[in-house]
Design a protein around this motif. Structure first.
Motif, mmCIF file in Angstrom:
data_model
loop_
_atom_site.group_PDB
_atom_site.id
_atom_site.type_symbol
_atom_site.label_atom_id
_atom_site.label_comp_id
_atom_site.label_asym_id
_atom_site.label_seq_id
_atom_site.Cartn_x
_atom_site.Cartn_y
_atom_site.Cartn_z
ATOM 1 N N TRP A 177 0.832 -1.212 0.000
ATOM 2 C CA TRP A 177 0.000 0.000 0.000
ATOM 3 C C TRP A 177 0.864 1.260 0.000
ATOM 4 N N LYS A 178 1.939 1.231 0.793
ATOM 5 C CA LYS A 178 2.837 2.397 0.826
ATOM 6 C C LYS A 178 3.441 2.611 -0.577
ATOM 7 N N GLU A 179 3.862 1.524 -1.210
ATOM 8 C CA GLU A 179 4.414 1.624 -2.571
ATOM 9 C C GLU A 179 3.395 2.221 -3.530
ATOM 10 N N GLU A 180 2.150 1.777 -3.396
ATOM 11 C CA GLU A 180 1.096 2.271 -4.276
ATOM 12 C C GLU A 180 0.839 3.753 -4.051
ATOM 13 N N MET A 181 0.921 4.173 -2.787
ATOM 14 C CA MET A 181 0.743 5.596 -2.505
ATOM 15 C C MET A 181 1.857 6.401 -3.177
ATOM 16 N N LEU A 182 3.080 5.863 -3.134
ATOM 17 C CA LEU A 182 4.208 6.577 -3.752
ATOM 18 C C LEU A 182 4.058 6.613 -5.277
ATOM 19 N N ARG A 183 3.564 5.510 -5.825
ATOM 20 C CA ARG A 183 3.355 5.451 -7.284
ATOM 21 C C ARG A 183 2.290 6.479 -7.683
ATOM 22 N N TYR A 184 1.240 6.556 -6.876
ATOM 23 C CA TYR A 184 0.170 7.530 -7.137
ATOM 24 C C TYR A 184 0.703 8.964 -6.987
ATOM 25 N N MET A 185 1.502 9.167 -5.955
ATOM 26 C CA MET A 185 2.056 10.506 -5.727
ATOM 27 C C MET A 185 2.901 10.938 -6.935
ATOM 28 N N ALA A 186 3.691 9.999 -7.461
ATOM 29 C CA ALA A 186 4.532 10.330 -8.629
ATOM 30 C C ALA A 186 3.651 10.693 -9.826
ATOM 31 N N ARG A 187 2.529 9.971 -9.975
ATOM 32 C CA ARG A 187 1.614 10.253 -11.095
ATOM 33 C C ARG A 187 1.005 11.651 -10.940
ATOM 34 N N LEU A 188 0.635 11.976 -9.687
ATOM 35 C CA LEU A 188 0.057 13.298 -9.426
ATOM 36 C C LEU A 188 1.092 14.404 -9.636
ATOM 37 N N GLU A 189 2.338 14.121 -9.219
ATOM 38 C CA GLU A 189 3.385 15.130 -9.395
ATOM 39 C C GLU A 189 3.624 15.381 -10.885
ATOM 40 N N ASP A 190 3.558 14.314 -11.637
ATOM 41 C CA ASP A 190 3.729 14.413 -13.081
ATOM 42 C C ASP A 190 2.586 15.250 -13.685
ATOM 43 N N LEU A 191 1.388 14.964 -13.228
ATOM 44 C CA LEU A 191 0.200 15.648 -13.770
ATOM 45 C C LEU A 191 0.207 17.140 -13.435
#
Ligand code: BJ8
Length: 422
Positions: A177-191
């Motif tokens: 779950w922590k990894e998924e949050m980081l993956r999501y955060m990277a996607r949001l930062e990109d967006l």
């Protein structure tokens, strides 16, 4: 409405169908909400927000977009709003509580799919939801099978990102779950073209916690005898919490709570002291799904708690605010979200404990378990919840329904029969 027509056209809504939807919604709201006696003054804010749900709030989203902010749509309380807020994005929970575009939805997902899933697909395919059309990104999650497969189909029609939500609460699941949050955060930062900083995340955590605290306060106050506010109104407040501006919403709920305190002091209630007190438990009731609360409260009972994601499951746990570094904050976020006791987890014993504790804290006369038709996770857990409540001496009943109005009379008969027994 005329003032918003151009905005709706720009969002490519099906204007005629959308006019029809607003007409039905307005009538439904009038019957279920405006007809209530002795409502609090503070509910005027909610009435206003709801009357402007496809107007002013959408205009605000368009203005935010014009300033370069991104709009994130979600369907589940697992998607951490704090991350979006830390990047100045706006997160909205997408409506999934009406029977709209059902035929179209059934071309993408099987007929025996729950109404909530068909609803968000139907809104998209029938071009009826200005929120969906305003989104720069829609975030799904691998919770129930129905949703995760539906997102595959939905991704062909909308910009999607799917978070993998684990199904157990093991240390490995927490790490995933922590990894998924980081993956999501990277996607949001990109967006957004921005980076999450410790300062911005701390601020976002405080904002979302403040909203949770205001809703916790509301839940404590409504537990008074006689209850000072209807269950329908509290459900509406919870529903609005998903799409209103969080700071403005929190202030309005706190104002409403001040009024509730006065009412409690004066011993005033929305229902007589001896009205049966019921709790709802189970699937979320997404806006504008008000059918069952209306049936229950027009049968003379009053709802004093919702054990659901549009209820206490979304507000019970706060994020620890003592974390200092970004890394610590992300851990605090991961820990908080892993406490969610969704029926998609296995095993999910903490939910049984939470349901029982909530029912006894609220001193309810009974619990109505609510499952949407074809919802496997909540139907399965319904059996366990019922056993647990029976062992604790708390009467309960289970109802399965969808968004159609065809079973209203049948539901009323069953609820009235249950009320005879509590
Ligand atoms: S955390 S409850 S919001 S997944 S009703 S779509 S479960 S078949 S909504 Fe939920 Fe997140 Fe869990 Fe909460 Fe599937 Fe059932 Fe339909 Fe459901």
């Amino acid at each position: 409405q005329e003032a918003y027509r151009e905005m709706w056209e720009n969002l490519n809504l099906d204007i005629a169908a959308h006019d029809g939807l607003l007409g039905v919604l307005g009538k439904f709201y009038g019957d279920i909400y405006m007809s209530q006696q002795g409502r609090l003054k503070g509910m005027e804010y909610l009435d206003f927000v709801l009357s402007e749900v496809h107007g002013l709030r959408i205009k605000e989203l368009q203005d935010a977009k014009a300033q370069g902010r991104k709009i994130i749509g979600t369907f589940c309380v697992f998607v951490p709003e704090e991350l979006a807020l830390a990047l100045d994005a706006v997160q909205v929970g997408l409506c999934a509580g009406a029977d709209a575009g059902k035929e179209a939805a059934e071309t993408l997902v099987p007929r025996n799919t729950c109404a909530l899933i068909k609803s968000f697909i139907g809104f998209k395919l029938a071009r009826l939801c200005p929120y969906t059309e305003s989104c720069d990104l829609i975030v799904g999650e691998t919770t129930c099978d129905g949703k995760k497969k539906a997102y595959e189909a939905f991704a062909e029609h909308a910009p999607m990102f799917v978070m993998e939500v684990p199904q157990t609460k093991s240390p490995a699941a927490r790490a995933l779950w922590k990894e998924e949050m980081l993956r999501y955060m990277a996607r949001l930062e990109d967006l957004t073209g921005k980076k999450v900083t410790a300062e911005k995340l701390a601020e976002a955590i405080k904002t979302v916690n403040a909203r949770r605290r205001a809703l916790q306060r509301l839940n404590r106050l409504r537990a008074a005898v006689p209850t000072p506010i209807s269950g329908r109104d509290v459900l509406l407040i919870n529903q609005v919490s998903f799409y209103d501006d969080p700071v403005r919403f929190t202030a309005s709920v706190n104002t409403l709570c001040d009024q509730l305190e006065e009412r409690i002091k004066a011993g005033e209630g929305v229902a007589p002291k001896d009205a049966p007190r019921l709790m709802l438990s189970g699937c979320p009731m997404a806006v504008p799904n008000w059918k069952l609360p209306y049936v229950i409260e027009s049968s003379g009972a009053v709802i004093v708690g919702e054990e659901s994601c549009i209820g206490t499951r979304n507000t019970r746990d706060l994020v620890d605010e003592s974390a200092g570094t970004l890394e610590e904050m992300l851990d605090a976020l991961a820990d908080r979200y892993m406490k969610i006791d969704c029926a998609c987890f296995t095993p999910n014993d903490e939910r049984l404990e939470n349901v029982e504790a909530m029912a006894s804290d609220l001193k309810v006369d009974g619990v109505i378990q609510y499952a949407l038709m074809f919802c496997q996770p909540y139907a399965h857990e319904g059996i366990k919840v019922e056993k647990r409540l029976t062992a604790a001496g708390i009467p309960s009943m289970s109802l399965e329904t969808d968004y159609s109005m065809e079973d209203v009379e049948q539901l009323k008969t069953r609820v009235e029969a249950f009320l005879e027994t509590v």
